[in-house]
Design an enzyme around this catalytic site. Structure first.
Site, short mmCIF file in Angstrom:
data_model
loop_
_atom_site.label_atom_id
_atom_site.label_comp_id
_atom_site.label_asym_id
_atom_site.label_seq_id
_atom_site.Cartn_x
_atom_site.Cartn_y
_atom_site.Cartn_z
N TRP A 283 48.04 10.55 99.39
CA TRP A 283 47.86 10.17 97.98
C TRP A 283 47.20 8.80 97.89
O TRP A 283 46.38 8.55 96.99
CB TRP A 283 49.21 10.15 97.27
CG TRP A 283 49.13 9.69 95.82
CD1 TRP A 283 48.94 10.47 94.73
CD2 TRP A 283 49.26 8.34 95.33
NE1 TRP A 283 48.94 9.70 93.59
CE2 TRP A 283 49.14 8.39 93.93
CE3 TRP A 283 49.48 7.11 95.95
CZ2 TRP A 283 49.21 7.25 93.13
CZ3 TRP A 283 49.56 5.96 95.16
CH2 TRP A 283 49.43 6.04 93.77
N HIS A 284 47.55 7.90 98.82
CA HIS A 284 47.03 6.54 98.75
C HIS A 284 45.55 6.45 99.06
O HIS A 284 44.89 5.51 98.59
CB HIS A 284 47.81 5.63 99.69
CG HIS A 284 49.14 5.20 99.14
ND1 HIS A 284 50.27 5.98 99.23
CD2 HIS A 284 49.51 4.07 98.49
CE1 HIS A 284 51.28 5.35 98.65
NE2 HIS A 284 50.84 4.20 98.19
N GLY A 285 45.01 7.35 99.84
CA GLY A 285 43.59 7.25 100.11
C GLY A 285 43.12 8.19 101.19
O GLY A 285 43.91 8.80 101.92
#
Length: 502
Positions: free
Chosen positions: A325-327
């Site tokens: 989700w973060h990247g």
């Protein structure tokens, strides 16, 4: 638009607040707030609004259809359409470039050329996608009824204080607040909100941005081909403090700004670096995301209901997807896997419980320090590039040897004494002056961060929440210190908040 920009503080916020107060008792209030939020989000690039509207409107209409049907199979198909549309759009913008670049690199030796999809990432797409998805999921679960007014719904998804970097709010918590006519905030609420904004600006411009400067200096030494002993440790500490102060600052300012409009946003942080284990950390760090992953991923996977192996599997899947989700990038996945392994380790071997039971308060202090350093190691995975990671780890490993060499040089053929250890320390500093200089800078800016967090931790809240309990003279003193701290110590450039990239 940035919270830490003069345009936001002295132009946008006063105009929007004034307009809202004038229209507060009319049906135009939410229309005005929606337009203001869209301007706030789209002012840097208006095309950002296109994926935003696609996501929001798909879920708005699917929510109506789910509520209007009693056919469970049809309702489930509609939910799947919502989830696929949301995650598909998110994946195109966030992961297509990374995946196609890796595939092109892998196929190139075979003589196969493949185009790389390079799309600019709209800010906040991960945040508003998860927020909008929770709306349809809650309707499907019959935990929330959809709103028929599209303006109210769009106001919920786009509410500008938390739009770009959270907290990720649920419709049941925020939409009723925005749809209702809210009373004017009391003078006490306004003063507390303004203090939150001031404290958040201090956290961002004085603490986070200066920690970021130290991180940049550390990475510059790597690019120059040298990484002195211990510099990797400074890198890990500085980034751990930077990302905390930066993200907590955004959340604190968002809560303060929302309160000026009579809206209460959830707390997103609660002194996370005082956690004794990873489970506690994730109840204190990015609380809105960790609870979202718990309610919409971990529990539907089975949570802890299927035995030890199933529980550990569900924890790992949740953290892997949390990292993703973060990247886009292997290191984000590694970071998620690392935290998944920590959760598994502490569940199988409760290190903190053992230390606390055996050593009491000292064991708790050791548990906090131990997990803080484990979290710092994770942040190195999160922040470092593949080219930087090995030099950083080698620099950390070299520090004990450098200290040992400095001590051995001074103690050779001599008996132990405080004077000899002092000379050894001075010798180490002179031979590692860059490490010593960065360490002093780190400690200078870490001091206010640690003091305010210790005060909040001891009272079970964040430091800005204590404003209403302070005597008037202490409020005045803290406000003066924050103001002059920003005036003299803030970095002058308006650095973007880290989580704008997610």
């Amino acid at each position: 638009m940035q919270f830490n920009s003069l345009t936001f503080i002295f132009v946008f916020l006063p105009i929007v607040l004034g307009g809202y107060l004038l229209l507060r008792k009319t049906r135009c209030a939410n229309v005005f707030m929606l337009l203001a939020s869209l301007y706030f989000y789209g002012s840097s690039a208006w095309w950002y609004l296109a994926p935003f509207f696609v996501t929001a409107l798909i879920d708005f209409f699917i929510g109506q259809l789910i509520e209007g049907s009693q056919d469970d199979r049809y309702r489930k198909r509609l939910l799947i359409v919502s989830i696929v549309a949301n995650l598909g759009l998110l994946s195109v913008f966030k992961y297509a470039g990374w995946l196609t670049a890796d595939m092109a690199a892998a196929l190139a030796p075979l003589g196969i050329s493949m185009p790389v999809i390079a799309l600019a990432l709209p800010p906040a797409i991960s945040f508003y996608t998860f927020q909008s998805m929770s709306y349809t999921i809650d309707i499907y679960r019959r935990e929330f009824k959809p709103y028929r007014n599209v303006i109210d719904y769009l106001s919920f998804v786009s509410f500008f204080p938390h739009l770009v970097a959270g907290p990720i709010m649920r419709a049941r918590d925020l939409l009723p607040q925005l749809a209702a006519m809210r009373p004017l905030p009391s003078p006490a609420v306004v003063s507390g909100a303004l203090f939150m904004i001031l404290f958040g600006l201090f956290q961002k411009t004085v603490l986070a941005d200066n920690f970021g400067g130290i991180v940049e200096l550390c990475t510059r030494t790597i690019s120059n081909g040298s990484m002195p002993a211990g510099m990797g440790l400074i890198f890990g500490y500085a980034f751990a403090l930077q990302i905390y102060c930066d993200f907590a600052a955004y959340s604190t300012i968002a809560r303060g700004v929302a309160r000026l409009f009579g809206v209460e946003l959830m707390r997103n942080f609660l002194t996370p670096y005082f956690s004794t284990n990873p489970s506690e950390f994730w109840t204190r760090w990015h609380i809105s995301l960790s609870t979202w992953l718990r309610d919409y991923l971990y529990i539907p996977l089975g949570g802890n209901r299927g035995g030890t192996f199933a529980t550990l599997r569900n924890l790992m899947i949740t953290m892997l997807l949390g990292g993703l989700w973060h990247g886009a990038g292997a290191f984000f996945i590694i970071w998620g896997a690392y935290h998944g392994l920590l959760l598994i380790l502490y569940r199988l071997v409760p290190i903190d419980r053992f230390l606390i039971e055996r050593l009491g308060w000292f064991g708790k202090a050791v548990s906090i320090l131990l997990f803080f350093h484990l979290a710092c190691l994770g942040w190195i995975f999160f922040r470092a590039t593949p080219a930087e990671f090995l030099p950083i780890m080698k620099s950390i490993a070299a520090l004990p040897h450098a200290i040992n060499d400095a001590i051995a040089t001074q103690l050779a053929g001599s008996s132990l004494s405080p004077a000899l250890f002092l000379r050894a320390a001075i010798g180490f500093i002179l031979s590692n002056w860059a490490f010593a200089a960065y360490a002093w800078g780190l400690m200078l800016f870490a001091l206010p961060a640690v003091i305010t967090d210790v005060i909040g931790w001891r009272r079970g809240c964040e430091f800005p929440d204590l404003f209403s309990t302070m005597p008037w003279w202490l409020r005045s003193l803290v406000i003066v210190l924050l103001f002059y701290g920003i005036l003299f110590l803030a970095r002058r450039e308006a650095n973007e908040f880290i989580y704008f990239a997610f």
